[in-house]
Write an enzyme that holds these catalytic residues in place. Structure first.
Site, PDB file in Angstrom:
ATOM      1  N   ASP A 126      43.617  33.413  39.866  1.00  0.00           N
ATOM      2  CA  ASP A 126      43.038  32.908  38.627  1.00  0.00           C
ATOM      3  C   ASP A 126      44.009  33.182  37.484  1.00  0.00           C
ATOM      4  OD1 ASP A 126      41.110  31.754  37.028  1.00  0.00           O
ATOM      5  OD2 ASP A 126      39.949  33.596  36.801  1.00  0.00           O
ATOM      6  N   TYR A 180      45.301  32.376  33.259  1.00  0.00           N
ATOM      7  CA  TYR A 180      44.808  32.745  31.914  1.00  0.00           C
ATOM      8  C   TYR A 180      45.558  31.823  30.968  1.00  0.00           C
ATOM      9  CZ  TYR A 180      43.301  36.548  28.650  1.00  0.00           C
ATOM     10  OH  TYR A 180      42.711  37.327  27.676  1.00  0.00           O
ATOM     11  N   HIS A 226      41.544  30.497  24.481  1.00  0.00           N
ATOM     12  CA  HIS A 226      40.732  31.486  25.192  1.00  0.00           C
ATOM     13  C   HIS A 226      41.382  32.872  25.135  1.00  0.00           C
ATOM     14  CE1 HIS A 226      38.249  33.437  28.185  1.00  0.00           C
ATOM     15  NE2 HIS A 226      39.314  33.688  28.919  1.00  0.00           N
ATOM     16  N   ARG A 270      40.035  43.508  22.041  1.00  0.00           N
ATOM     17  CA  ARG A 270      41.053  44.429  21.509  1.00  0.00           C
ATOM     18  C   ARG A 270      41.300  44.087  20.040  1.00  0.00           C
ATOM     19  NH1 ARG A 270      42.274  42.782  26.656  1.00  0.00           N
ATOM     20  NH2 ARG A 270      43.265  40.891  25.865  1.00  0.00           N
ATOM     21  N   GLU A 310      32.766  30.863  33.397  1.00  0.00           N
ATOM     22  CA  GLU A 310      34.050  30.419  32.861  1.00  0.00           C
ATOM     23  C   GLU A 310      34.318  29.012  33.385  1.00  0.00           C
ATOM     24  OE1 GLU A 310      37.187  33.353  33.453  1.00  0.00           O
ATOM     25  OE2 GLU A 310      36.321  34.619  31.899  1.00  0.00           O
ATOM     26  N   GLU A 364      36.656  26.215  34.374  1.00  0.00           N
ATOM     27  CA  GLU A 364      38.060  26.192  34.778  1.00  0.00           C
ATOM     28  C   GLU A 364      38.367  24.943  35.617  1.00  0.00           C
ATOM     29  OE1 GLU A 364      39.616  29.863  36.247  1.00  0.00           O
ATOM     30  OE2 GLU A 364      38.252  31.099  35.044  1.00  0.00           O
ATOM     31  N   ASP A 409      34.123  30.369  37.287  1.00  0.00           N
ATOM     32  CA  ASP A 409      34.490  31.753  37.602  1.00  0.00           C
ATOM     33  C   ASP A 409      33.469  32.682  36.951  1.00  0.00           C
ATOM     34  OD1 ASP A 409      35.995  33.973  38.384  1.00  0.00           O
ATOM     35  OD2 ASP A 409      37.074  33.988  36.480  1.00  0.00           O
ATOM     36  N   ARG A 469      30.540  40.587  32.175  1.00  0.00           N
ATOM     37  CA  ARG A 469      31.405  41.133  31.117  1.00  0.00           C
ATOM     38  C   ARG A 469      31.271  42.641  30.958  1.00  0.00           C
ATOM     39  NH1 ARG A 469      34.991  37.136  30.901  1.00  0.00           N
ATOM     40  NH2 ARG A 469      33.989  35.150  30.440  1.00  0.00           N
ATOM     41  N   GLN A 510      33.128  44.200  33.962  1.00  0.00           N
ATOM     42  CA  GLN A 510      34.558  43.950  33.739  1.00  0.00           C
ATOM     43  C   GLN A 510      35.114  44.838  32.625  1.00  0.00           C
ATOM     44  OE1 GLN A 510      35.257  39.857  32.638  1.00  0.00           O
ATOM     45  NE2 GLN A 510      37.456  40.127  32.363  1.00  0.00           N
ATOM     46  N   TYR A 535      38.346  47.433  33.818  1.00  0.00           N
ATOM     47  CA  TYR A 535      39.542  46.596  33.965  1.00  0.00           C
ATOM     48  C   TYR A 535      40.872  47.243  33.619  1.00  0.00           C
ATOM     49  CZ  TYR A 535      40.469  45.364  29.065  1.00  0.00           C
ATOM     50  OH  TYR A 535      40.827  45.385  27.744  1.00  0.00           O
ATOM     51  N   LYS A 577      34.328  40.193  38.538  1.00  0.00           N
ATOM     52  CA  LYS A 577      34.664  38.813  38.900  1.00  0.00           C
ATOM     53  C   LYS A 577      34.434  38.507  40.378  1.00  0.00           C
ATOM     54  CE  LYS A 577      37.048  37.471  35.072  1.00  0.00           C
ATOM     55  NZ  LYS A 577      36.874  36.192  34.360  1.00  0.00           N
ATOM     56  N   THR A 615      32.655  32.857  42.881  1.00  0.00           N
ATOM     57  CA  THR A 615      33.405  31.806  42.186  1.00  0.00           C
ATOM     58  C   THR A 615      32.952  30.494  42.812  1.00  0.00           C
ATOM     59  OG1 THR A 615      35.314  33.306  42.042  1.00  0.00           O
ATOM     60  CG2 THR A 615      35.720  30.961  41.609  1.00  0.00           C
ATOM     61  N   THR A 664      39.737  30.275  31.956  1.00  0.00           N
ATOM     62  CA  THR A 664      38.786  29.612  31.072  1.00  0.00           C
ATOM     63  C   THR A 664      39.486  28.618  30.151  1.00  0.00           C
ATOM     64  OG1 THR A 664      37.555  31.663  31.029  1.00  0.00           O
ATOM     65  CG2 THR A 664      36.960  30.018  29.385  1.00  0.00           C
ATOM     66  N   GLU A 685      32.619  33.783  24.359  1.00  0.00           N
ATOM     67  CA  GLU A 685      33.226  33.160  23.177  1.00  0.00           C
ATOM     68  C   GLU A 685      32.178  32.390  22.369  1.00  0.00           C
ATOM     69  OE1 GLU A 685      37.306  31.290  24.287  1.00  0.00           O
ATOM     70  OE2 GLU A 685      36.271  31.708  26.172  1.00  0.00           O
TER      71      GLU A 685
END
Lengths: 389, 389
Positions: free
Chosen positions: B101, B103, B108, B117, B172, B174, B206, B210, B213, B217, B226, B230, B317, B331
């Site tokens: 997967d 990114y 996103h 962050r 997600e 995708e 996906d 959250r 994760q 992570y 995750k 899927t 995503t 989001e």
């Protein structure tokens, strides 16, 4: 004939697959071809299918019965069913379904934290609450003896990020286990049920390109720095052979969540030595791993993820707290600053093309009765495409 | 008969596998059973083997020839080779080898960085230099319609880390592609060679927990957050059908390394809509992805990692910069603070048990001639083991 190889006696009997796709069992210096031996309860087609998967999928009762049947035949082995191990070409013993690599050694996790994130707490926040892991690449799990192509990737340089062959190629000494009987999606495997699922163990060398890994790994974890190759030993030692080497493992504080609690001794006391160009550069053992195989399996399935025959779980680098007991060069050389000295007078900060790495593993004392896990071996060869595609 | 379903005309002809394991091709509102159709160059056993893998492994010349042979037969299709799509039960169209997967959406990645962050640069340092990715779990890739068990895992709570069913279950949106022809270990796939390897595309959901994760992570990436499921769409649209929808994609600054340079329009303009309990909560498209399929494939193999028939690559995503064009609830809801409103008057910060999520995708304008990728659908059901094993 077992006496020549005391680590492969009747107490061991590891499984492998020969170049014809036959399931073989090591006994002394010989490999017993189980289909040629005949008279076993397991159907011949399971024993000539090119991998251990069909046999592993039969489950623990079949594993026990087969082991007992083989032991009962050891005194009357027909030579027609035996081949000298030296003449064998062993292939990858099982088709790898999903491959997951854990991070179970506290000494390793602390050392990596200090090297890579010197200003932060060396242990990641979740480390003592769950066995941290990531999925690796199944297609590049290879059997001992396979050549290891030096990987290329984007690395930091004085002129900015640059695509280049890795200049910080490393190894990781790990213990792996393979799932024989899987579990359905939506279910989890209790921490006391591991032996219903786990077939046996292998030695793992999780080759790592530290410069590629260092540039790429935030925030989704290692990718090209790990995915080029993972070597495993050709002999899968069944769990049944290892029970006598169970040890408690370190105490766990904070206490793990209920799904991670194990009642019995949770670790295996397996000795490892890491050999670079015939020089032993590290000795370590798996008895002190913080997270056990049963805990890894319970964790991976706690979210309802299914498991399958052939799933490979690796422990993560096995390091001890003492100097010279780290399972990777990044730790042994202080990130390349203090190269290791080899017996031929040369030194190594990282692996050079042509270097050969062997990881050996055994239980017990080597000069007394012991149980041998064999070795995983690999030679580094130049990147096939130094300048990229 | 194609007229009823204009998105499934002769320009599309996606491949699937029915519940008998036969390869079928969608045409209008019918599925053509290729083995029953007969007269194709591809051997019958390839067309009745339970998955598309054997067909995909034949390579681009066979794909083109088969497509041409089918197109030539569309005017004289025997009803004996056709089944109404509504009566089919389509299975997972291919056996997934490795699942990766990416990114690849800048919008996103920036949004996630700001949410997770807030004190750091929203884009990870490597993000514009290479397509960041991680390996996912192949065993839990499921076909559209499969139930999604709410995962449990360790999450942060007021009383410390606690094992619990996820309270922040998300999706997600995708775009995925599947490898037909693999590549050997030690080799890489040039960025202009993707069409020699890529068979076609699917829609991917996906599913993501959250809270699980977020706790787990660092530093090795997402794992239990995750790995529980899927979902992919049952129809694989061949690359040949999509060429007319190629678009340039955003300019790339800094310029990518030579191995990531692509000369042709690198993206596909595919529209997606995300539907929660019959309310469209997002519309987005894949034309603006920063990293393309060809770049993802070149990157994954740049270190010499082998690829195999059945490898699934997902884009990550797909989000746009505008409000309402994000491909995930984290989001759309500002991490749960601003729940979305559904047409039935209810609101959702995260998915509840019983919720049904559908992602639909198509190229072109829906009220004109268009190409339909179909949908991927899944309903959330309660964790089977709420209190853990």
């Amino acid at each position: 004939m077992a006496e020549e190889e005391p680590g492969y006696g009747a107490h061991n009997l590891p499984y492998g697959v020969d170049e014809r796709g036959h399931v073989v069992v090591a006994y002394g210096s010989f490999a017993i071809d189980l289909a040629a031996l005949g008279g076993l309860s397991v159907p011949d087609e399971v024993l000539t299918s090119g991998s251990l998967n069909a046999f592993m999928a039969l489950g623990p009762e079949a594993w026990s019965a087969t082991r007992a049947e083989i032991v009962a035949r050891l005194d009357e082995l027909p030579m027609s069913a035996c081949r000298a191990i030296g003449g064998l070409s062993l292939v990858l013993p099982f088709e790898v379904a999903d491959y997951v690599d854990f991070y179970s050694s506290e000494a390793h996790a602390r050392a990596m934290g200090q090297l890579l994130r010197p200003d932060a707490d060396p242990l990641p926040p979740a480390w003592k609450h769950l066995p941290i892991a990531y999925h690796g690449r199944s297609s590049t799990v290879v059997v001992s003896g396979s050549e290891i192509y030096r990987p290329s990737g984007i690395v930091a340089s004085d002129t900015g990020p640059t695509f280049a062959p890795s200049a910080r190629l490393d190894v990781e000494v790990e213990l792996g286990f393979v799932v024989g009987v899987g579990s359905a999606r939506g279910r989890s495997i209790a921490s006391d049920q591991a032996r219903e699922h786990v077939f046996g163990v292998v030695i793992v060398n999780d080759w790592s390109a530290r410069d590629i890994q260092g540039f790429e790994y935030q925030p989704l974890g290692p990718f090209l720095g790990k995915s080029f190759a993972t070597s495993i030993s050709p002999w899968v030692v069944p769990l049944a052979a290892l029970e006598r080497y169970a040890v408690a493992g370190p105490s766990q504080d904070p206490p793990p969540a209920p799904y991670l609690v194990t009642k019995e001794p949770r670790n295996l006391a397996i000795n490892f030595e890491l050999v670079l160009n015939n020089t032993v550069i590290s000795k370590t053992d798996s008895g002190d791993l913080y997270w056990s195989m049963a805990q890894q399996l319970a964790h991976l399935s706690a979210n309802g993820a299914s498991t399958r025959t052939g799933d490979l779980f690796a422990s993560g680098t096995i390091s001890g707290n003492e100097a010279g007991r780290a399972g990777s060069m990044i730790e042994l050389t202080n990130a390349g600053r203090d190269p290791v000295k080899l017996d031929d007078g040369s030194t190594r900060a990282w692996l050079e093309d042509g270097d050969e790495v062997v990881i050996r593993a055994w239980c017990g004392l080597k000069d007394a009765e012991h149980l041998d896990l064999g070795e995983v071996r690999g030679r580094v060869v130049a990147s096939m495409e130094k300048d990229g595609p």
